[in-house]
Motif scaffolding. Structure first.
Motif, mmCIF file in Angstrom:
data_model
loop_
_atom_site.group_PDB
_atom_site.id
_atom_site.type_symbol
_atom_site.label_atom_id
_atom_site.label_comp_id
_atom_site.label_asym_id
_atom_site.label_seq_id
_atom_site.Cartn_x
_atom_site.Cartn_y
_atom_site.Cartn_z
ATOM 1 N N GLY A 100 0.960 -0.971 -0.033
ATOM 2 C CA GLY A 100 -0.113 0.128 -0.044
ATOM 3 C C GLY A 100 0.622 1.186 0.168
ATOM 4 O O GLY A 100 1.733 1.477 0.844
ATOM 5 N N THR A 101 0.539 2.109 -1.192
ATOM 6 C CA THR A 101 1.629 2.968 -1.054
ATOM 7 C C THR A 101 0.913 4.540 -0.772
ATOM 8 O O THR A 101 -0.448 4.507 -0.547
ATOM 9 N N GLU A 102 1.655 5.729 -0.371
ATOM 10 C CA GLU A 102 1.105 6.972 0.147
ATOM 11 C C GLU A 102 0.735 7.634 -1.225
ATOM 12 O O GLU A 102 0.151 8.958 -0.954
ATOM 13 N N SER A 103 1.297 7.477 -2.678
ATOM 14 C CA SER A 103 0.935 8.319 -3.636
ATOM 15 C C SER A 103 0.794 7.238 -4.875
ATOM 16 O O SER A 103 1.317 6.361 -5.062
ATOM 17 N N LYS A 104 0.344 7.832 -5.962
ATOM 18 C CA LYS A 104 0.230 7.347 -7.138
ATOM 19 C C LYS A 104 1.810 7.185 -7.812
ATOM 20 O O LYS A 104 2.206 6.343 -8.390
ATOM 21 N N ASP A 105 2.446 8.342 -7.623
ATOM 22 C CA ASP A 105 3.925 8.193 -8.086
ATOM 23 C C ASP A 105 4.782 7.028 -7.327
ATOM 24 O O ASP A 105 5.427 6.518 -7.963
ATOM 25 N N PHE B 72 5.992 -0.416 -8.744
ATOM 26 C CA PHE B 72 5.570 -1.192 -9.704
ATOM 27 C C PHE B 72 6.799 -1.275 -10.950
ATOM 28 O O PHE B 72 6.937 -2.479 -11.223
ATOM 29 N N ASN B 73 7.146 -0.198 -11.567
ATOM 30 C CA ASN B 73 7.902 -0.223 -12.559
ATOM 31 C C ASN B 73 9.240 -1.038 -12.099
ATOM 32 O O ASN B 73 9.817 -1.687 -13.054
ATOM 33 N N ASP C 54 -6.571 2.512 -12.605
ATOM 34 C CA ASP C 54 -8.005 2.904 -11.641
ATOM 35 C C ASP C 54 -8.646 1.594 -11.623
ATOM 36 O O ASP C 54 -8.965 0.837 -12.756
ATOM 37 N N THR C 55 -9.247 1.200 -10.580
ATOM 38 C CA THR C 55 -10.136 0.034 -10.565
ATOM 39 C C THR C 55 -11.686 0.299 -10.115
ATOM 40 O O THR C 55 -11.784 1.269 -9.571
ATOM 41 N N PHE C 56 -12.613 -0.612 -10.258
ATOM 42 C CA PHE C 56 -13.924 -0.344 -9.792
ATOM 43 C C PHE C 56 -14.128 -0.426 -8.361
ATOM 44 O O PHE C 56 -15.185 0.163 -7.754
ATOM 45 N N TRP C 57 -13.157 -0.659 -7.410
ATOM 46 C CA TRP C 57 -13.226 -0.701 -6.035
ATOM 47 C C TRP C 57 -12.531 0.892 -5.632
ATOM 48 O O TRP C 57 -12.343 0.901 -4.286
ATOM 49 N N GLY C 58 -11.853 1.546 -6.451
ATOM 50 C CA GLY C 58 -11.452 2.856 -5.964
ATOM 51 C C GLY C 58 -10.131 2.951 -5.785
ATOM 52 O O GLY C 58 -9.591 3.787 -5.146
ATOM 53 N N ALA C 59 -9.337 1.754 -6.082
ATOM 54 C CA ALA C 59 -7.883 2.193 -5.905
ATOM 55 C C ALA C 59 -7.143 2.115 -7.186
ATOM 56 O O ALA C 59 -7.664 1.709 -8.287
ATOM 57 N N TYR C 60 -5.920 2.720 -7.182
ATOM 58 C CA TYR C 60 -5.001 2.936 -8.287
ATOM 59 C C TYR C 60 -4.176 1.493 -7.971
ATOM 60 O O TYR C 60 -3.529 1.374 -6.972
ATOM 61 N N TYR C 61 -4.324 0.298 -8.883
ATOM 62 C CA TYR C 61 -3.916 -0.831 -8.472
ATOM 63 C C TYR C 61 -2.961 -1.648 -9.878
ATOM 64 O O TYR C 61 -3.567 -1.258 -10.685
ATOM 65 N N GLY C 62 -2.231 -2.430 -9.440
ATOM 66 C CA GLY C 62 -1.581 -3.249 -10.416
ATOM 67 C C GLY C 62 -0.822 -4.619 -9.830
ATOM 68 O O GLY C 62 -0.695 -4.613 -8.556
ATOM 69 N N MET D 200 1.365 -7.213 -5.309
ATOM 70 C CA MET D 200 0.284 -6.221 -5.804
ATOM 71 C C MET D 200 0.551 -4.884 -5.278
ATOM 72 O O MET D 200 0.828 -4.868 -4.040
ATOM 73 N N ILE D 201 0.436 -4.033 -5.955
ATOM 74 C CA ILE D 201 0.780 -2.510 -5.557
ATOM 75 C C ILE D 201 -0.550 -1.738 -5.636
ATOM 76 O O ILE D 201 -1.453 -2.121 -6.629
ATOM 77 N N SER D 202 -0.838 -1.034 -4.551
ATOM 78 C CA SER D 202 -1.987 -0.451 -4.661
ATOM 79 C C SER D 202 -2.136 1.191 -4.028
ATOM 80 O O SER D 202 -1.127 1.184 -2.828
ATOM 81 N N TYR D 203 -2.608 1.859 -4.424
ATOM 82 C CA TYR D 203 -2.788 3.381 -3.745
ATOM 83 C C TYR D 203 -4.328 3.437 -3.454
ATOM 84 O O TYR D 203 -5.000 3.638 -4.390
ATOM 85 N N ASP D 204 -4.732 3.751 -2.249
ATOM 86 C CA ASP D 204 -6.104 3.880 -1.957
ATOM 87 C C ASP D 204 -6.733 5.168 -2.573
ATOM 88 O O ASP D 204 -6.451 6.136 -1.741
ATOM 89 N N THR D 205 -7.283 5.443 -3.377
ATOM 90 C CA THR D 205 -7.556 6.782 -4.060
ATOM 91 C C THR D 205 -9.160 7.165 -3.061
ATOM 92 O O THR D 205 -9.280 8.288 -3.092
ATOM 93 N N GLN D 206 -9.669 6.220 -2.626
ATOM 94 C CA GLN D 206 -10.939 6.728 -1.908
ATOM 95 C C GLN D 206 -10.838 7.171 -0.510
ATOM 96 O O GLN D 206 -11.709 8.238 -0.167
ATOM 97 N N ASN D 207 -9.641 7.204 0.141
ATOM 98 C CA ASN D 207 -9.523 7.957 1.315
ATOM 99 C C ASN D 207 -8.647 9.037 1.393
ATOM 100 O O ASN D 207 -8.131 9.808 1.915
ATOM 101 N N VAL D 208 -8.532 9.562 0.049
ATOM 102 C CA VAL D 208 -7.728 10.685 -0.308
ATOM 103 C C VAL D 208 -8.324 11.795 -0.783
ATOM 104 O O VAL D 208 -9.462 11.503 -1.877
ATOM 105 N N PRO D 209 -8.262 13.048 -0.335
ATOM 106 C CA PRO D 209 -9.008 14.371 -0.836
ATOM 107 C C PRO D 209 -8.700 14.052 -2.390
ATOM 108 O O PRO D 209 -7.613 13.989 -2.874
#
Length: 150
Positions: free
Chosen positions: A92-97, A103-104, A118-126, A137-146
């Motif tokens: 779980g990361t703190e940013s998309k960057d 991931f890369n 972007d996923t249907f569950w609201g995360a940026y994921y791969g 699995m790499i994920s940034y939870d976009t739902q809990n971020v302004p």
């Protein structure tokens, strides 16, 4: 900084396994989502009732910052549990960057199963298997971020 958590795959007995883990570690499930609860995934509407009752995602907090997570393998969707693919390391990361960087870097020379997006569950994921055969699995939870910080 990224957070690492184990992600376990089971052959239809995820709920039993996690109830056992809960009895040992204590606590309450943070999330329990069944496959049938998801409406936006193509092909899920064609699954049997038995497959729809399987666990899509479950998480059990352990200690102060660790989370044990899991899912059921769905053989009717072509998934198979074999030795070596019954676990992944979830980050779980703190940013998309940060998600893109990890991931890369980790997927270089490996096999990408799902590119970052972007996923249907609201995360940026791969997800991918690295060149040494470890699943990630790499994920940034976009739902809990302004919205202005996504």
């Amino acid at each position: 900084m990224a957070v690492l958590n184990p992600y376990l795959n089971f052959n239809g007995n995820t709920e039993d396994a996690f109830n056992f883990y809960k009895s040992v570690f204590g606590g309450e499930f943070f999330m329990l989502m069944r496959i049938g609860d998801v409406k936006d995934v193509p092909g899920f509407d064609k699954l049997s009732e038995a497959d729809k009752s399987k666990i899509m995602h479950i998480s059990l907090p352990i200690g102060k910052s660790d989370v044990l997570m899991g899912t059921d393998i769905v053989e009717s969707m072509g998934q198979q549990k074999v030795s070596g693919n019954n676990f992944s390391i979830a980050i779980g990361t703190e940013s998309k960057d940060e998600a893109d960087k990890l991931f890369n870097g980790l997927s270089a020379g490996g096999n990408v199963a799902m590119p970052m997006g972007d996923t249907f569950w609201g995360a940026y994921y791969g997800m991918f298997t690295d060149k040494f055969g470890i699943q990630w699995m790499i994920s940034y939870d976009t739902q809990n971020v302004p919205a202005n910080n996504r």
